[in-house]
Design a protein around this motif. Structure first.
Motif, PDB file in Angstrom:
ATOM      1  N   ALA A  12       0.834  -1.206   0.000  1.00 30.42           N
ATOM      2  CA  ALA A  12       0.000   0.000   0.000  1.00 30.42           C
ATOM      3  C   ALA A  12       0.867   1.254   0.000  1.00 30.42           C
ATOM      4  CB  ALA A  12      -0.924  -0.007   1.213  1.00 30.42           C
ATOM      5  N   TYR A  13       1.978   1.215   0.723  1.00 32.25           N
ATOM      6  CA  TYR A  13       2.880   2.374   0.763  1.00 32.25           C
ATOM      7  C   TYR A  13       3.522   2.593  -0.606  1.00 32.25           C
ATOM      8  CZ  TYR A  13       6.607   5.468   2.411  1.00 32.25           C
ATOM      9  OH  TYR A  13       7.442   6.541   2.601  1.00 32.25           O
ATOM     10  N   ARG A  14       3.974   1.524  -1.207  1.00 29.80           N
ATOM     11  CA  ARG A  14       4.711   1.633  -2.478  1.00 29.80           C
ATOM     12  C   ARG A  14       3.774   1.964  -3.643  1.00 29.80           C
ATOM     13  NH1 ARG A  14       6.883  -2.789  -1.973  1.00 29.80           N
ATOM     14  NH2 ARG A  14       5.555  -4.102  -3.285  1.00 29.80           N
ATOM     15  N   ARG A  15       2.598   1.392  -3.652  1.00 34.77           N
ATOM     16  CA  ARG A  15       1.659   1.598  -4.764  1.00 34.77           C
ATOM     17  C   ARG A  15       0.474   2.441  -4.312  1.00 34.77           C
ATOM     18  NH1 ARG A  15       1.643  -4.698  -6.976  1.00 34.77           N
ATOM     19  NH2 ARG A  15       3.871  -4.782  -7.508  1.00 34.77           N
ATOM     20  N   PHE A  19      -4.097   2.227  -4.476  1.00 29.48           N
ATOM     21  CA  PHE A  19      -4.929   2.014  -3.292  1.00 29.48           C
ATOM     22  C   PHE A  19      -5.859   3.198  -3.054  1.00 29.48           C
ATOM     23  CE2 PHE A  19      -1.922  -1.325  -2.614  1.00 29.48           C
ATOM     24  CZ  PHE A  19      -2.563  -2.245  -1.802  1.00 29.48           C
ATOM     25  N   ILE A  20      -5.357   4.411  -3.182  1.00 33.56           N
ATOM     26  CA  ILE A  20      -6.203   5.591  -2.999  1.00 33.56           C
ATOM     27  C   ILE A  20      -7.294   5.625  -4.063  1.00 33.56           C
ATOM     28  CG2 ILE A  20      -6.246   8.112  -3.080  1.00 33.56           C
ATOM     29  CD1 ILE A  20      -3.495   8.113  -1.788  1.00 33.56           C
ATOM     30  N   ALA A  21      -6.929   5.308  -5.296  1.00 34.61           N
ATOM     31  CA  ALA A  21      -7.915   5.284  -6.374  1.00 34.61           C
ATOM     32  C   ALA A  21      -8.998   4.246  -6.109  1.00 34.61           C
ATOM     33  CB  ALA A  21      -7.224   5.006  -7.709  1.00 34.61           C
ATOM     34  N   ALA A  22      -8.608   3.096  -5.566  1.00 32.88           N
ATOM     35  CA  ALA A  22      -9.577   2.036  -5.282  1.00 32.88           C
ATOM     36  C   ALA A  22     -10.603   2.494  -4.246  1.00 32.88           C
ATOM     37  CB  ALA A  22      -8.857   0.785  -4.793  1.00 32.88           C
ATOM     38  N   TRP A  23     -10.133   3.188  -3.210  1.00 31.84           N
ATOM     39  CA  TRP A  23     -11.055   3.688  -2.194  1.00 31.84           C
ATOM     40  C   TRP A  23     -11.981   4.756  -2.764  1.00 31.84           C
ATOM     41  CZ3 TRP A  23     -12.433   1.558   2.159  1.00 31.84           C
ATOM     42  CH2 TRP A  23     -11.573   0.648   2.779  1.00 31.84           C
ATOM     43  N   LEU A  24     -11.468   5.605  -3.626  1.00 32.56           N
ATOM     44  CA  LEU A  24     -12.320   6.626  -4.250  1.00 32.56           C
ATOM     45  C   LEU A  24     -13.377   5.991  -5.143  1.00 32.56           C
ATOM     46  CD1 LEU A  24      -9.681   9.379  -5.165  1.00 32.56           C
ATOM     47  CD2 LEU A  24     -11.355   9.399  -3.301  1.00 32.56           C
ATOM     48  N   VAL A  25     -12.986   4.969  -5.886  1.00 32.03           N
ATOM     49  CA  VAL A  25     -13.949   4.262  -6.738  1.00 32.03           C
ATOM     50  C   VAL A  25     -15.048   3.619  -5.885  1.00 32.03           C
ATOM     51  CG1 VAL A  25     -14.237   2.272  -8.266  1.00 32.03           C
ATOM     52  CG2 VAL A  25     -12.357   3.867  -8.647  1.00 32.03           C
ATOM     53  N   ALA A  26     -14.643   3.022  -4.756  1.00 29.81           N
ATOM     54  CA  ALA A  26     -15.627   2.401  -3.862  1.00 29.81           C
ATOM     55  C   ALA A  26     -16.611   3.435  -3.322  1.00 29.81           C
ATOM     56  CB  ALA A  26     -14.906   1.703  -2.701  1.00 29.81           C
ATOM     57  N   ALA A 350     -13.609   0.435   8.773  1.00 31.23           N
ATOM     58  CA  ALA A 350     -12.590   1.153   9.544  1.00 31.23           C
ATOM     59  C   ALA A 350     -11.298   0.338   9.628  1.00 31.23           C
ATOM     60  CB  ALA A 350     -13.116   1.462  10.944  1.00 31.23           C
ATOM     61  N   VAL A 351     -11.424  -0.985   9.802  1.00 26.45           N
ATOM     62  CA  VAL A 351     -10.244  -1.849   9.853  1.00 26.45           C
ATOM     63  C   VAL A 351      -9.518  -1.839   8.510  1.00 26.45           C
ATOM     64  CG1 VAL A 351      -9.448  -4.227  10.096  1.00 26.45           C
ATOM     65  CG2 VAL A 351     -11.177  -3.334  11.665  1.00 26.45           C
ATOM     66  N   LEU A 352     -10.269  -1.974   7.423  1.00 28.14           N
ATOM     67  CA  LEU A 352      -9.665  -1.993   6.091  1.00 28.14           C
ATOM     68  C   LEU A 352      -9.010  -0.654   5.753  1.00 28.14           C
ATOM     69  CD1 LEU A 352     -12.437  -3.923   4.119  1.00 28.14           C
ATOM     70  CD2 LEU A 352     -10.258  -4.810   4.976  1.00 28.14           C
ATOM     71  N   VAL A 353      -9.631   0.426   6.179  1.00 25.80           N
ATOM     72  CA  VAL A 353      -9.048   1.754   5.958  1.00 25.80           C
ATOM     73  C   VAL A 353      -7.716   1.873   6.677  1.00 25.80           C
ATOM     74  CG1 VAL A 353      -9.315   4.193   6.552  1.00 25.80           C
ATOM     75  CG2 VAL A 353     -11.190   2.978   5.450  1.00 25.80           C
ATOM     76  N   PRO A 359      -1.566   3.441   5.072  1.00 24.86           N
ATOM     77  CA  PRO A 359      -0.243   3.286   4.451  1.00 24.86           C
ATOM     78  C   PRO A 359      -0.148   3.983   3.098  1.00 24.86           C
ATOM     79  CG  PRO A 359      -1.008   1.196   5.321  1.00 24.86           C
ATOM     80  CD  PRO A 359      -2.161   2.143   5.411  1.00 24.86           C
ATOM     81  N   ALA A 360      -1.242   3.974   2.322  1.00 23.07           N
ATOM     82  CA  ALA A 360      -1.219   4.646   1.027  1.00 23.07           C
ATOM     83  C   ALA A 360      -1.057   6.154   1.194  1.00 23.07           C
ATOM     84  CB  ALA A 360      -2.496   4.334   0.253  1.00 23.07           C
ATOM     85  N   LEU A 361      -1.757   6.738   2.164  1.00 25.35           N
ATOM     86  CA  LEU A 361      -1.622   8.171   2.406  1.00 25.35           C
ATOM     87  C   LEU A 361      -0.218   8.512   2.903  1.00 25.35           C
ATOM     88  CD1 LEU A 361      -5.070   8.954   4.094  1.00 25.35           C
ATOM     89  CD2 LEU A 361      -4.326   9.572   1.789  1.00 25.35           C
TER      90      LEU A 361
END
Length: 776
Positions: A12-15, A19-26, A350-353, A359-361
């Motif tokens: 998540a840190y490296r890519r 990961f951020i895009a996936a959360w926005l899509v969700a 909340a756990v998944l976030v 880590p993505a942020l």
């Protein structure tokens, strides 16, 4: 498990863009479904199989056109002339006529709705009932008493009731614009010299909860996080991630209304829990990340270790909450199941976030993650270099007198639990609404003028199909007389007969209000006597109505509590046994929870039901609050247990004796756990500002529960017990040790170079180095 989450954190840190895009899509996808497919939420509290529901089914069979009690968008407008005057005076009659015209013109009111001046309605009703009595042979005195019991006008003609229903399928279909229009009509009536208030199911949407509670909780959380991290950026990260999680959770709840009934209180409760755990879970991983940066310049490695260790603890803490919330389905109550599952979904998010979005942020922010520093942390050190903070001081204080501390906690919380013996459960009604609301004022005015039982009638449904046609009228009359003779009945009379003459509805007006124990006693007496009157008359009977349904729901909730406790505690005990590889630690954790929840319920009864300290007006406790409180608090209690004791076990795994392990655990986790508990307390307490009784009482109970469990049980009782047990706390039979899976919450399997070849003292020095030295 630690290795799996270690890799997840690094990925998540490296890519981070993916990961951020996936959360926005969700967010967009779920929000779209919520906006396009959602349905109104419901306030139904019915449970299939309870006696009142069976009676309602019988009523629907005999009277096919009857409307479900929870779907009737009824409104009672209570009007009163000034003291010393009456509504039949010309000036006030004209004002009431104007009010009636305005009510007929309201949106969502059918053009032919029977809305009438109560003076005219009372006269017409009285004449009709007396004429009917003459035809049926009812004694005149009984006919007059029956007419008075249902009259929309008081004997002195000062107070009247104008009743009508909105032309909608369910209460949830009443639009806010209609509610506003009704308030405007009431204001116009007041300008004409009348007292005018309204209540009933059709007014339930008038008091919409605002967002002030969430904003207050977030503001306090931000201050606590700023003090914890001393960084504006780091303080904002848990807030941002928690709000994203809550937004996704609430959108999901709204979207699920397209597939199932969801109670109107569900979003507020999910918001409480989701906001609190969302902030806390991110806080724990972020705090561990800051510590790991003191051992390596590789940020990707640091976040990997943080997610592998603290993230593993987050997962197990979240699992305890999920178990507690999902287990509400075992109770078999649809609306409670929906509430539990909705809140559980928010916790899962909340756990998944915390595991992926955080880590993505951090990968996006890189060296700016702890930027905007506003304070420096300069802890005092002992001669050997060990940091001495408040956590260390407190742990050593408890260690000096562990038995005294344990006894003080048990006795103190036990004393707070004493008021629980007087617990009275009921559902909120207009009579328990805030005194500032028109619903409450209408309820008080109605109770004063017509008696408290006018708002909570019971309905006896009589099926005389199996009775000979010539004897049906007499049989129904016997049932009516039987009902009227019960203690606590002000009036009982037949209010409806079906076309075939085989069914009747008998309305019982109690002498007590719908939320009083006397009404519950009356319902129990009616149920106890049903078999006798049925055998005597050959009829089949049932008692229903809103009051009966909510009373039955309360009873079912109380009966389901032991089963729920057994399931939750049993599953959570097994989970904690896997985490801590011990029997005694999970046992003390669950016993401590029982102590804190009993004290919480006792305090809630004292403040909300008994009105202690004048903080609240005394009223019954919301029926589902205890079982929901137990579920939520058990999960939160295990959160603190996992986060605190895993650090103690981590020190023990690396060779520390129990006393040093407890001190080390508090040195590294007490500050963060205290911050997390303070945030949860603030988030929950802020909901006490809402007018909704359910939300207000839940906010108070959850806030008090966090204080009791986090600061008293987990911070005082648990370390005291660990000191007393010593290394025996980690005892586990060999055969059981072989059976339990090794989940490695402490991260023993991770390759951590800074621990290789180091002594315990060196390791302790590194783990407790100054956090403000990390300025990337």
């Amino acid at each position: 498990m630690a290795t799996l989450f270690y890799r997840l954190g690094k990925s998540a840190y490296r890519r981070w863009p993916f990961f951020i895009a996936a959360w926005l899509v969700a967010l967009v996808a779920v929000g779209t479904v919520a906006a396009t497919m959602s349905k109104p939420m419901t306030d139904s509290f019915s449970i299939p199989g309870i006696p009142s529901e069976k009676a309602a089914d019988l009523q629907a069979e005999l009277f096919p056109n009857v409307t479900d009690a929870f779907d009737e968008a009824s409104v009672n407008v209570v009007v009163a002339a000034p003291e010393g005057h009456s509504l039949d005076e010309p000036s006030y009659t004209k004002a009431v006529d104007s009010l009636v015209a305005d009510l007929r013109a309201l949106p969502q009111v059918a053009p032919d709705a029977p809305i009438t001046n109560p003076v005219d309605a009372a006269q017409s009703q009285r004449q009709a009932m007396l004429e009917s009595a003459r035809q049926s042979g009812t004694p005149p005195d009984v006919a007059k008493a029956n007419a008075a019991a249902l009259s929309p006008l008081t004997p002195d003609a000062r107070v009247g009731i104008i009743s009508f229903q909105y032309d909608v399928e369910t209460v949830a279909d009443v639009e806010p614009a209609t509610q506003e229009a009704l308030l405007d009509v009431l204001e116009a009536a007041r300008d004409n010299g009348l007292t005018a208030e309204a209540n009933g199911a059709g007014t339930s949407a008038m008091s919409e909860p605002g967002a002030s509670s969430e904003l207050i909780g977030i503001a306090v959380a931000l201050v606590v996080l700023l003090l914890t991290f001393g960084s504006l950026v780091a303080a904002g990260l848990p807030i941002i991630t928690a709000m994203i999680g809550v937004a996704l959770g609430l959108s999901g709840i709204t979207a699920m209304t397209a597939f199932m009934d969801i109670g109107s209180s569900t979003p507020m409760l999910a918001t409480m829990i989701g906001l609190a755990v969302g902030i806390d879970y991110t806080l724990f991983i972020l705090a561990r990340y800051r510590t790991e940066l003191q051992h390596t310049d590789d940020r990707e490695e640091a976040i990997g270790v943080s997610v592998g260790t603290a993230g593993s603890a987050v997962v197990f803490a979240g699992l305890t909450v999920l178990i507690a919330l999902c287990a509400l389905a075992v109770v078999g109550i649809p609306f409670l199941t929906a509430m539990g599952l909705a809140a559980a979904a928010t916790v899962l998010i909340a756990v998944l976030v915390a595991l992926t979005l955080l880590p993505a942020l951090l990968g996006m922010l890189k060296s700016k993650a702890f930027g905007g520093q506003v304070r420096k942390y300069r802890p005092r050190r002992e001669p050997d270099g060990h940091i001495v903070n408040n956590g260390v001081r407190w742990a050593r204080f408890v260690g000096r007198r562990p038995l005294a501390v344990a006894l003080l906690v048990v006795v103190g919380l036990g004393a707070l639990a004493v008021p629980l013996k007087d617990l009275h459960l009921a559902f909120p009604t207009d009579s328990t609404a805030s005194v500032e609301t028109t619903q409450r004022q209408a309820s008080d005015l109605m109770a004063e003028a017509f008696g408290p039982g006018r708002e909570g009638p019971l309905l006896v449904v009589v099926d005389a199909t199996d009775v000979a046609e010539a004897d049906r009228s007499a049989a129904i009359g016997e049932v009516t007389a039987w009902a009227a003779d019960q203690q606590g009945v002000a009036n009982a009379q037949v209010v409806a007969m079906n076309d075939a003459g085989t069914g009747a509805q008998i309305m019982i007006t109690p002498t007590s209000g719908p939320d009083e124990t006397a009404t519950e006693d009356l319902l129990a007496d009616l149920r106890d006597g049903q078999a006798g009157i049925e055998a005597e008359t050959g009829t089949t009977t049932g008692v229903t109505g809103l009051t009966a349904i909510t009373t039955d729901v309360s009873e079912r909730l109380s009966d389901a509590l032991p089963v729920y406790l057994a399931v939750v505690i049993g599953l959570a005990f097994l989970l904690l046994m896997v985490v801590f590889r011990s029997i005694l630690v999970p046992l003390t954790a669950t016993l401590g929870f029982l102590l804190s929840v009993l004290a919480t319920l006792g305090a809630t009864v004292a403040v909300f039901q008994e009105g202690a300290f004048g903080l609240m007006e005394g009223q019954p406790i919301v029926s589902f609050m205890p079982i929901f409180l137990i579920g939520v608090v058990f999960g939160l209690a295990m959160d603190y247990q996992v986060f605190l004791v895993t650090r103690i076990r981590e020190a023990h795994v690396h060779g520390y004796p129990m006393k040093e392990a407890v001190v080390d655990g508090f040195r590294n986790s007490a500050r963060v756990v205290s911050a997390a508990a303070a945030i949860m307390t603030a988030v929950f307490a802020a909901f006490m500002l809402q007018d909704e009784p359910i939300v207000k009482s839940m906010g108070f109970a959850l806030a008090v529960a966090v204080v009791f469990d986090a600061f008293i049980v987990r911070m005082a009782l648990i370390p005291a017990v660990l000191y007393l047990m010593g290394d025996r706390a980690w005892w586990l039979p060999t055969w059981l040790d072989r059976l339990l899976p090794n989940v490695d919450v402490e991260g023993e399997s991770l390759d951590r170079p800074h621990l290789k070849g180091r002594s315990i003292e060196d390791e302790l020095d590194d783990l407790t180095a100054e956090s403000n030295e990390v300025q990337r």
